[in-house]
Design an enzyme around this catalytic site. Structure first.
Site, short mmCIF file in Angstrom:
data_model
loop_
_atom_site.label_atom_id
_atom_site.label_comp_id
_atom_site.label_asym_id
_atom_site.label_seq_id
_atom_site.Cartn_x
_atom_site.Cartn_y
_atom_site.Cartn_z
N ASP A 108 4.01 -4.90 -4.69
CA ASP A 108 3.16 -4.04 -4.23
C ASP A 108 3.62 -3.33 -3.04
OD1 ASP A 108 1.02 -3.09 -2.91
OD2 ASP A 108 -0.42 -4.55 -3.11
N HIS A 113 0.71 -2.46 4.23
CA HIS A 113 1.24 -3.56 4.48
C HIS A 113 2.54 -3.60 5.41
CE1 HIS A 113 -1.77 -5.01 1.93
NE2 HIS A 113 -1.23 -4.28 1.03
N GLY A 160 -3.60 -9.32 0.21
CA GLY A 160 -4.78 -10.25 -0.28
C GLY A 160 -3.97 -11.03 -1.27
N ILE A 172 -1.52 -5.39 7.44
CA ILE A 172 -2.14 -6.47 7.29
C ILE A 172 -1.24 -7.18 6.07
CG2 ILE A 172 -4.43 -5.86 7.81
CD1 ILE A 172 -5.02 -5.46 4.89
#
Length: 289
Positions: free
Chosen positions: A192, A197, A215, A212
């Protein structure tokens, strides 16, 4: 109409072949924070090819699968689905294991839209992937819940209500998982590569103070914490793991996972202690063997 439910549900599954190596598994585990104490035999079992164990949540990235961009494929390539990707959120994830995932191997992945639910202000697209080995034996089934804001109200089924309440008693165990400030930079190498990120400027445009953690990285961190702290380090004991993504986590913060056990069923709640217990994963359940 942006979502043609009939077309989405009746479309033939797409099938692709994926493969992975021990190196892919080790990189994934490092992205979850494994191996910080490299002299701990339990941690070494996640990051050293001799006797390498495989977390079941590796299924999320095996062969650059779900974590490598399934939401984009749904938005652009799925029959009956034509939505603005800026409205899309990864709302929930479930995984059912049918057999242990080998440290290296290959699988055929069948992908389809399994359900489209009408939540009024949003639609929920359930994107399902099923994996089988070379002999056709099932390995795992995953289901990603994709929330499409502004796409509801078409008169469809609202879908099932997931159990959200935790038991009204103290948890049987509380597990704390620190994350490192570079953890998202490592995890993204498993597939990803979203700049949210990694790129501070991009993260600010998206409304965050800084990049961040993914998830699905939080999903894996919690799974590892439970395997290590409750299941004696044996990942094969995980039969299923389902969560909703409730809040973001900044790399360097911790995840605190409360665990309630009732027989072979675990209820989990993951929060961020550095931000007064803000939820990270809710509606979380795990079935164990």
């Amino acid at each position: 109409m942006p979502i043609d439910v009939s077309a989405a549900l009746s479309a033939a599954p797409t099938v692709s072949e994926v493969s992975w190596t021990e190196r892919d598994v080790i990189l994934y585990h490092l992205g979850l924070g494994a191996g910080v104490d490299s002299l701990d035999p339990a941690e070494l079992g996640w990051v050293y090819e001799k006797g390498l164990r495989v977390l079941p949540t590796f299924a999320m990235v095996a062969g650059r699968g779900v974590s490598a961009g399934a939401p984009s494929r749904v938005g652009m390539n799925m029959p009956g689905i034509d939505i603005d990707l800026r409205k899309v959120l990864h709302g929930g994830q479930s995984l059912t294991l049918h057999a242990p995932i080998p440290a290296s191997g290959a699988a055929m992945i069948s992908s389809r839209v399994a359900n489209v639910w009408d939540k009024g202000k949003a639609a929920v697209i359930v994107f399902e992937q099923s994996a089988t080995d070379a002999d056709g034996k099932p390995l795992w089934t995953s289901a990603m819940q994709i929330w499409a804001r502004g796409e509801g109200g078409f008169g469809g089924d609202a879908g099932p209500e997931a159990p959200g309440a935790v038991p009204e008693r103290d948890p049987d165990k509380v597990l704390v998982s620190p994350t490192s400030t570079q953890q998202a930079l490592v995890y993204r190498l498993s597939g990803d590569m979203n700049p949210l990120h990694a790129d501070p400027a991009f993260a600010k445009l998206a409304g965050f103070d800084r990049p961040i953690l993914h998830g699905l990285a939080s999903y894996g961190v919690v799974c590892k914490a439970v395997v290590d702290g409750v299941l004696g380090g044996d990942p094969v004991r995980v039969q299923s793991f389902s969560v909703r993504f409730a809040g973001s986590l900044y790399p360097g913060e911790s995840i605190e996972t409360a665990v309630w056990r009732s027989g072979d069923a675990l209820t989990l709640l993951a929060t961020c202690p550095e931000r007064d217990g803000q939820p990270v994963l809710t509606h979380a359940t795990m079935e164990v063997r």
